[in-house]
Write a protein that holds these residues in place. Structure first.
Motif, PDB file in Angstrom:
ATOM      1  N   ARG A 139       0.834  -1.208   0.000  1.00  0.00           N
ATOM      2  CA  ARG A 139       0.000   0.000   0.000  1.00  0.00           C
ATOM      3  C   ARG A 139       0.869   1.259   0.000  1.00  0.00           C
ATOM      4  O   ARG A 139       0.577   2.240  -0.698  1.00  0.00           O
ATOM      5  CB  ARG A 139      -0.940  -0.004   1.203  1.00  0.00           C
ATOM      6  N   ARG A 140       1.951   1.247   0.782  1.00  0.00           N
ATOM      7  CA  ARG A 140       2.840   2.399   0.815  1.00  0.00           C
ATOM      8  C   ARG A 140       3.582   2.565  -0.509  1.00  0.00           C
ATOM      9  O   ARG A 140       3.768   3.697  -0.993  1.00  0.00           O
ATOM     10  CB  ARG A 140       3.839   2.255   1.960  1.00  0.00           C
ATOM     11  N   MET A 141       4.011   1.455  -1.099  1.00  0.00           N
ATOM     12  CA  MET A 141       4.678   1.515  -2.403  1.00  0.00           C
ATOM     13  C   MET A 141       3.750   2.090  -3.466  1.00  0.00           C
ATOM     14  O   MET A 141       4.154   2.925  -4.288  1.00  0.00           O
ATOM     15  CB  MET A 141       5.133   0.120  -2.820  1.00  0.00           C
ATOM     16  N   GLU A 142       2.505   1.631  -3.467  1.00  0.00           N
ATOM     17  CA  GLU A 142       1.554   2.110  -4.461  1.00  0.00           C
ATOM     18  C   GLU A 142       1.227   3.585  -4.249  1.00  0.00           C
ATOM     19  O   GLU A 142       1.089   4.338  -5.215  1.00  0.00           O
ATOM     20  CB  GLU A 142       0.291   1.256  -4.420  1.00  0.00           C
ATOM     21  N   ALA A 143       1.113   4.006  -2.995  1.00  0.00           N
ATOM     22  CA  ALA A 143       0.841   5.416  -2.720  1.00  0.00           C
ATOM     23  C   ALA A 143       1.988   6.299  -3.205  1.00  0.00           C
ATOM     24  O   ALA A 143       1.769   7.418  -3.688  1.00  0.00           O
ATOM     25  CB  ALA A 143       0.612   5.622  -1.223  1.00  0.00           C
ATOM     26  N   ALA A 144       3.221   5.784  -3.095  1.00  0.00           N
ATOM     27  CA  ALA A 144       4.402   6.526  -3.540  1.00  0.00           C
ATOM     28  C   ALA A 144       4.697   6.294  -5.015  1.00  0.00           C
ATOM     29  O   ALA A 144       5.631   6.887  -5.551  1.00  0.00           O
ATOM     30  CB  ALA A 144       5.620   6.121  -2.707  1.00  0.00           C
ATOM     31  N   ARG A 145       3.926   5.423  -5.665  1.00  0.00           N
ATOM     32  CA  ARG A 145       4.111   5.076  -7.073  1.00  0.00           C
ATOM     33  C   ARG A 145       5.515   4.535  -7.340  1.00  0.00           C
ATOM     34  O   ARG A 145       6.100   4.758  -8.401  1.00  0.00           O
ATOM     35  CB  ARG A 145       3.784   6.269  -7.963  1.00  0.00           C
ATOM     36  N   GLY A 146       6.046   3.836  -6.330  1.00  0.00           N
ATOM     37  CA  GLY A 146       7.338   3.183  -6.485  1.00  0.00           C
ATOM     38  C   GLY A 146       8.535   4.092  -6.332  1.00  0.00           C
ATOM     39  O   GLY A 146       9.678   3.650  -6.490  1.00  0.00           O
ATOM     40  N   ARG A 180      10.082  -1.133  -9.256  1.00  0.00           N
ATOM     41  CA  ARG A 180      10.388  -0.841 -10.666  1.00  0.00           C
ATOM     42  C   ARG A 180       9.124  -0.932 -11.510  1.00  0.00           C
ATOM     43  O   ARG A 180       8.881  -0.094 -12.387  1.00  0.00           O
ATOM     44  CB  ARG A 180      11.433  -1.815 -11.200  1.00  0.00           C
ATOM     45  N   ILE A 181       8.322  -1.963 -11.272  1.00  0.00           N
ATOM     46  CA  ILE A 181       7.084  -2.121 -12.031  1.00  0.00           C
ATOM     47  C   ILE A 181       6.138  -0.962 -11.758  1.00  0.00           C
ATOM     48  O   ILE A 181       5.501  -0.432 -12.678  1.00  0.00           O
ATOM     49  CB  ILE A 181       6.420  -3.463 -11.692  1.00  0.00           C
ATOM     50  N   LEU A 182       6.027  -0.551 -10.496  1.00  0.00           N
ATOM     51  CA  LEU A 182       5.154   0.569 -10.163  1.00  0.00           C
ATOM     52  C   LEU A 182       5.595   1.848 -10.872  1.00  0.00           C
ATOM     53  O   LEU A 182       4.769   2.603 -11.397  1.00  0.00           O
ATOM     54  CB  LEU A 182       5.133   0.790  -8.654  1.00  0.00           C
ATOM     55  N   ARG A 183       6.876   2.089 -10.888  1.00  0.00           N
ATOM     56  CA  ARG A 183       7.380   3.282 -11.572  1.00  0.00           C
ATOM     57  C   ARG A 183       7.119   3.193 -13.066  1.00  0.00           C
ATOM     58  O   ARG A 183       6.731   4.182 -13.704  1.00  0.00           O
ATOM     59  CB  ARG A 183       8.874   3.455 -11.295  1.00  0.00           C
ATOM     60  N   PHE A 184       7.303   2.017 -13.631  1.00  0.00           N
ATOM     61  CA  PHE A 184       7.047   1.819 -15.062  1.00  0.00           C
ATOM     62  C   PHE A 184       5.566   2.059 -15.372  1.00  0.00           C
ATOM     63  O   PHE A 184       5.218   2.727 -16.349  1.00  0.00           O
ATOM     64  CB  PHE A 184       7.460   0.407 -15.463  1.00  0.00           C
ATOM     65  N   GLN A 185       4.667   1.528 -14.538  1.00  0.00           N
ATOM     66  CA  GLN A 185       3.246   1.747 -14.762  1.00  0.00           C
ATOM     67  C   GLN A 185       2.896   3.229 -14.644  1.00  0.00           C
ATOM     68  O   GLN A 185       2.026   3.728 -15.362  1.00  0.00           O
ATOM     69  CB  GLN A 185       2.428   0.927 -13.764  1.00  0.00           C
ATOM     70  N   ASN A 186       3.569   3.932 -13.768  1.00  0.00           N
ATOM     71  CA  ASN A 186       3.355   5.369 -13.646  1.00  0.00           C
ATOM     72  C   ASN A 186       3.783   6.082 -14.916  1.00  0.00           C
ATOM     73  O   ASN A 186       3.119   7.012 -15.384  1.00  0.00           O
ATOM     74  CB  ASN A 186       4.126   5.902 -12.432  1.00  0.00           C
ATOM     75  N   VAL A 187       4.895   5.643 -15.494  1.00  0.00           N
ATOM     76  CA  VAL A 187       5.343   6.205 -16.773  1.00  0.00           C
ATOM     77  C   VAL A 187       4.283   5.976 -17.848  1.00  0.00           C
ATOM     78  O   VAL A 187       3.932   6.889 -18.612  1.00  0.00           O
ATOM     79  CB  VAL A 187       6.685   5.582 -17.201  1.00  0.00           C
ATOM     80  N   GLY A 204      10.482   9.723 -10.920  1.00  0.00           N
ATOM     81  CA  GLY A 204      11.598   9.317 -10.084  1.00  0.00           C
ATOM     82  C   GLY A 204      12.864   8.901 -10.805  1.00  0.00           C
ATOM     83  O   GLY A 204      13.754   8.313 -10.178  1.00  0.00           O
ATOM     84  N   PHE A 205      12.977   9.209 -12.102  1.00  0.00           N
ATOM     85  CA  PHE A 205      14.196   8.878 -12.836  1.00  0.00           C
ATOM     86  C   PHE A 205      15.145  10.071 -12.820  1.00  0.00           C
ATOM     87  O   PHE A 205      14.727  11.227 -12.659  1.00  0.00           O
ATOM     88  CB  PHE A 205      13.856   8.477 -14.276  1.00  0.00           C
ATOM     89  N   TYR A 206      16.444   9.758 -13.014  1.00  0.00           N
ATOM     90  CA  TYR A 206      17.431  10.831 -12.981  1.00  0.00           C
ATOM     91  C   TYR A 206      17.222  11.802 -14.138  1.00  0.00           C
ATOM     92  O   TYR A 206      17.336  13.012 -13.984  1.00  0.00           O
ATOM     93  CB  TYR A 206      18.844  10.259 -13.050  1.00  0.00           C
ATOM     94  N   ASP A 207      16.945  11.241 -15.325  1.00  0.00           N
ATOM     95  CA  ASP A 207      16.752  12.060 -16.519  1.00  0.00           C
ATOM     96  C   ASP A 207      16.042  11.209 -17.574  1.00  0.00           C
ATOM     97  O   ASP A 207      15.700  10.042 -17.327  1.00  0.00           O
ATOM     98  CB  ASP A 207      18.100  12.583 -17.059  1.00  0.00           C
TER      99      ASP A 207
END
Length: 251
Positions: A139-146, A180-187, A204-207
């Motif tokens: 739940r915390r990971m999803e709230a932070a979107r990874g 990583r998957i959560l961040r990818f889904q956010n993208v 959350g990526f550097y660039d």
């Protein structure tokens, strides 16, 4: 394409995220979403008539076909309460995992599909309660979107290594892979809405180069190539994952 999600009844909500119906000819790229799904095909398919889609860290290309399918998407922390998900490959015949239950369920649902029957069949599966500590982390990971250091999602009272073992046992993923998957889904949720450089910083990526490398590791495509070729299946794997329901496209 006609895609319709259905929420589970309250007694199954700790295990089931939703059920869905899919009819039509979607694009053939399936995206990782960190969920384990049971899928029953009632129309044309190049796959088994019933299958389990488990641990995926890369997009999966399928042969296009006219689909008439029912899916049951499980909560990430509930996967191991029904299956040894840490041992599952990306996709496997459901009969090989659950035997006669899979065959009987598909046959009965195919003859007269209604969701009371879907939920009744799920209730016959032996299941234990999900790991509460892992559910809390997710739940915390999803709230932070990874976004954030992996250990920032460590629940109170657990050592890091113990948490990682329990997380993998519950979900089939390491905490790092899941974020990583959560961040990818956010993208994916932001794709086409903003310049890629802005998407990279917001997710959350550097660039942009960092985002592109991660995107290619999941899809074997650049973000631009994906956006040009994405079809209705993109929305199928984003129904409520991160998007505001009021902003979700209709398919």
């Amino acid at each position: 394409m006609d895609y319709r999600p259905f929420p589970p009844p309250p007694d199954l909500a700790p295990w089931v995220e939703c059920a869905w119906l899919l009819r039509g000819v979607p694009s053939q790229l399936i995206l990782p979403d960190g969920r384990l799904e049971l899928i029953f095909h009632f129309g044309e398919t190049h796959q088994p008539k019933s299958l389990i889609a488990g641990r995926m860290l890369q997009g999966l290309h399928l042969k296009p076909a006219k689909m008439n399918a029912l899916g049951i998407r499980l909560r990430p922390e509930a996967s191991a309460t029904l299956f040894p998900c840490h041992e599952l490959p990306g996709i496997e015949s459901l009969e090989s995992v659950l035997g006669p239950w899979a065959t009987t369920t598909r046959e009965q649902l195919g003859n007269n599909l209604n969701f009371d029957q879907v939920w009744d069949h799920l209730r016959t599966l032996k299941r234990s309660s999900p790991d509460a500590a892992i559910a809390h982390s997710i739940r915390r990971m999803e709230a932070a979107r990874g976004i954030g250091p992996v250990d920032s999602f460590l629940p109170p009272g657990l050592a890091s290594r113990q948490w990682q073992r329990r997380f993998h046992r519950a979900t089939g993923f390491t905490p790092k892979s899941f974020t990583r998957i959560l961040r990818f889904q956010n993208v994916i949720a932001l794709a086409g809405r903003k310049p890629w450089a802005d998407v990279a910083l917001e997710t959350g990526f550097y660039d942009q180069s960092h985002l592109t490398n991660e995107f290619q590791s999941f899809t074997h495509q650049s973000p631009e190539a994906f956006l040009k070729g994405s079809g209705a299946m993109q929305e199928f794997y984003l129904d409520g994952f991160f998007q505001d329901p009021a902003e979700q496209p209709r398919v």
